[in-house]
Design a protein around this motif. Structure first.
Motif, PDB file in Angstrom:
ATOM      1  N   ARG A   1       0.706  -1.575  -0.344  1.00  0.00           N
ATOM      2  CA  ARG A   1      -0.036   0.062   0.200  1.00  0.00           C
ATOM      3  C   ARG A   1       1.170   1.354   0.181  1.00  0.00           C
ATOM      4  O   ARG A   1       0.456   2.546  -0.687  1.00  0.00           O
ATOM      5  N   ALA A   2       2.239   0.605   1.166  1.00  0.00           N
ATOM      6  CA  ALA A   2       2.950   2.680   0.693  1.00  0.00           C
ATOM      7  C   ALA A   2       3.700   2.837  -0.811  1.00  0.00           C
ATOM      8  O   ALA A   2       3.751   3.999  -0.953  1.00  0.00           O
ATOM      9  N   VAL A   3       3.578   1.796  -1.389  1.00  0.00           N
ATOM     10  CA  VAL A   3       4.801   2.195  -2.366  1.00  0.00           C
ATOM     11  C   VAL A   3       3.270   2.246  -3.547  1.00  0.00           C
ATOM     12  O   VAL A   3       3.759   3.408  -4.529  1.00  0.00           O
ATOM     13  N   GLU A   4       2.485   1.660  -3.773  1.00  0.00           N
ATOM     14  CA  GLU A   4       1.192   2.480  -4.681  1.00  0.00           C
ATOM     15  C   GLU A   4       0.724   3.828  -3.764  1.00  0.00           C
ATOM     16  O   GLU A   4       0.694   4.365  -5.148  1.00  0.00           O
ATOM     17  N   ALA A   5       0.644   4.132  -2.702  1.00  0.00           N
ATOM     18  CA  ALA A   5       0.359   5.430  -2.281  1.00  0.00           C
ATOM     19  C   ALA A   5       1.564   6.846  -2.702  1.00  0.00           C
ATOM     20  O   ALA A   5       1.868   7.403  -2.073  1.00  0.00           O
ATOM     21  N   GLN A   6       2.383   6.007  -3.232  1.00  0.00           N
ATOM     22  CA  GLN A   6       4.200   6.881  -2.604  1.00  0.00           C
ATOM     23  C   GLN A   6       3.791   8.317  -3.384  1.00  0.00           C
ATOM     24  O   GLN A   6       4.096   9.042  -2.254  1.00  0.00           O
ATOM     25  N   LYS A   7       3.172   7.829  -4.974  1.00  0.00           N
ATOM     26  CA  LYS A   7       3.586   9.548  -5.684  1.00  0.00           C
ATOM     27  C   LYS A   7       2.483  10.863  -4.701  1.00  0.00           C
ATOM     28  O   LYS A   7       2.350  11.936  -4.128  1.00  0.00           O
ATOM     29  N   GLN A   8       0.977   9.942  -3.963  1.00  0.00           N
ATOM     30  CA  GLN A   8       0.321  10.921  -3.578  1.00  0.00           C
ATOM     31  C   GLN A   8       0.821  11.389  -2.501  1.00  0.00           C
ATOM     32  O   GLN A   8       0.081  12.301  -1.605  1.00  0.00           O
TER      33      GLN A   8
ATOM     34  N   GLU B   1       9.883   8.350   0.768  1.00  0.00           N
ATOM     35  CA  GLU B   1      10.661   6.985   1.105  1.00  0.00           C
ATOM     36  C   GLU B   1      10.975   6.152   1.997  1.00  0.00           C
ATOM     37  O   GLU B   1      10.467   4.483   2.150  1.00  0.00           O
ATOM     38  N   ASN B   2      10.666   6.865   3.159  1.00  0.00           N
ATOM     39  CA  ASN B   2      10.541   5.811   4.689  1.00  0.00           C
ATOM     40  C   ASN B   2       9.332   5.364   4.913  1.00  0.00           C
ATOM     41  O   ASN B   2       8.953   4.167   5.405  1.00  0.00           O
ATOM     42  N   SER B   3       8.363   5.340   4.278  1.00  0.00           N
ATOM     43  CA  SER B   3       6.575   4.823   4.425  1.00  0.00           C
ATOM     44  C   SER B   3       6.236   3.114   4.002  1.00  0.00           C
ATOM     45  O   SER B   3       6.344   2.778   4.512  1.00  0.00           O
ATOM     46  N   VAL B   4       7.987   2.875   3.446  1.00  0.00           N
ATOM     47  CA  VAL B   4       7.903   1.731   2.746  1.00  0.00           C
ATOM     48  C   VAL B   4       9.270   1.175   2.932  1.00  0.00           C
ATOM     49  O   VAL B   4       9.016   0.046   2.962  1.00  0.00           O
ATOM     50  N   ILE B   5       9.693   1.534   4.028  1.00  0.00           N
ATOM     51  CA  ILE B   5      10.217   1.162   4.959  1.00  0.00           C
ATOM     52  C   ILE B   5      10.327   0.364   6.193  1.00  0.00           C
ATOM     53  O   ILE B   5      10.427  -0.233   6.711  1.00  0.00           O
ATOM     54  N   CYS B   6       9.169   1.508   6.463  1.00  0.00           N
ATOM     55  CA  CYS B   6       9.500   1.028   8.173  1.00  0.00           C
ATOM     56  C   CYS B   6       7.487   1.003   8.144  1.00  0.00           C
ATOM     57  O   CYS B   6       6.979   2.042   7.951  1.00  0.00           O
TER      58      CYS B   6
END
Length: 163
Positions: A11-18, A143-148
């Motif tokens: 979900r984080a990867v999908e929402a990264q741009k947003q 970026e951290n939202s897909v790590i943590c």
């Protein structure tokens, strides 16, 4: 882990741009009122997340090692500062000392940190979910939202509060 964190990384990867757009918008508003929510959201996130189950940060990114960190950790390990630097660190494009490789050389098999009691300041403050740095650095936070999972959680909750 909490049900709201199921498939968090996907979900984080999908929402990264947003998420980047949302954080940039907050930054443009100088985060007006946002920072007051961060400590509570941080506490809420870490009541649901056990870092030892994840260790994504230690497995994929390096903290900056500042001079006091190097001095403290090398002393703790019984090493000369120069030997510590030669063994574990390199200088990155920002002229900061970072680990030579990932995962972090101090990460143990059980996801505990061998130098936890004297860890670098970046590690101690990560993931910045309780401070204005969370909003101040939108690209790093995204970026951290897909790590943590805690970053993902706080960001997700913040979007619901602010929007």
């Amino acid at each position: 882990m909490d049900k709201s964190l199921e498939n968090w990384q996907e979900r984080a990867v999908e929402a990264q741009k947003q998420n980047k757009q949302f954080l940039a918008k907050l930054q443009g508003r100088k985060g007006k009122g946002v920072e007051k929510h961060l400590p509570d959201l941080h506490e809420e996130a870490f009541s649901k997340i056990d870092c030892l189950e994840c260790a994504g940060c230690c497995k994929s990114i390096s903290p900056r090692f500042k001079k006091p960190d190097i001095k403290r950790i090398s002393k703790y390990l019984g090493m000369k500062e120069g030997d510590f630097i030669d063994t574990y660190l390199r200088i990155d494009s920002d002229e900061d000392y970072v680990t030579k490789f990932s995962p972090c050389p101090f990460l143990e098999e059980d996801n505990k940190c061998r130098v936890y009691d004297v860890r670098p300041g970046d590690c101690e403050n990560y993931p910045y979910t309780d401070s204005y740095d969370f909003v101040k650095r939108p690209n790093i936070t995204a970026e951290n939202s897909v790590i943590c999972p805690a970053v993902f959680y706080v960001l997700d909750r913040l979007k619901k509060i602010v929007q």
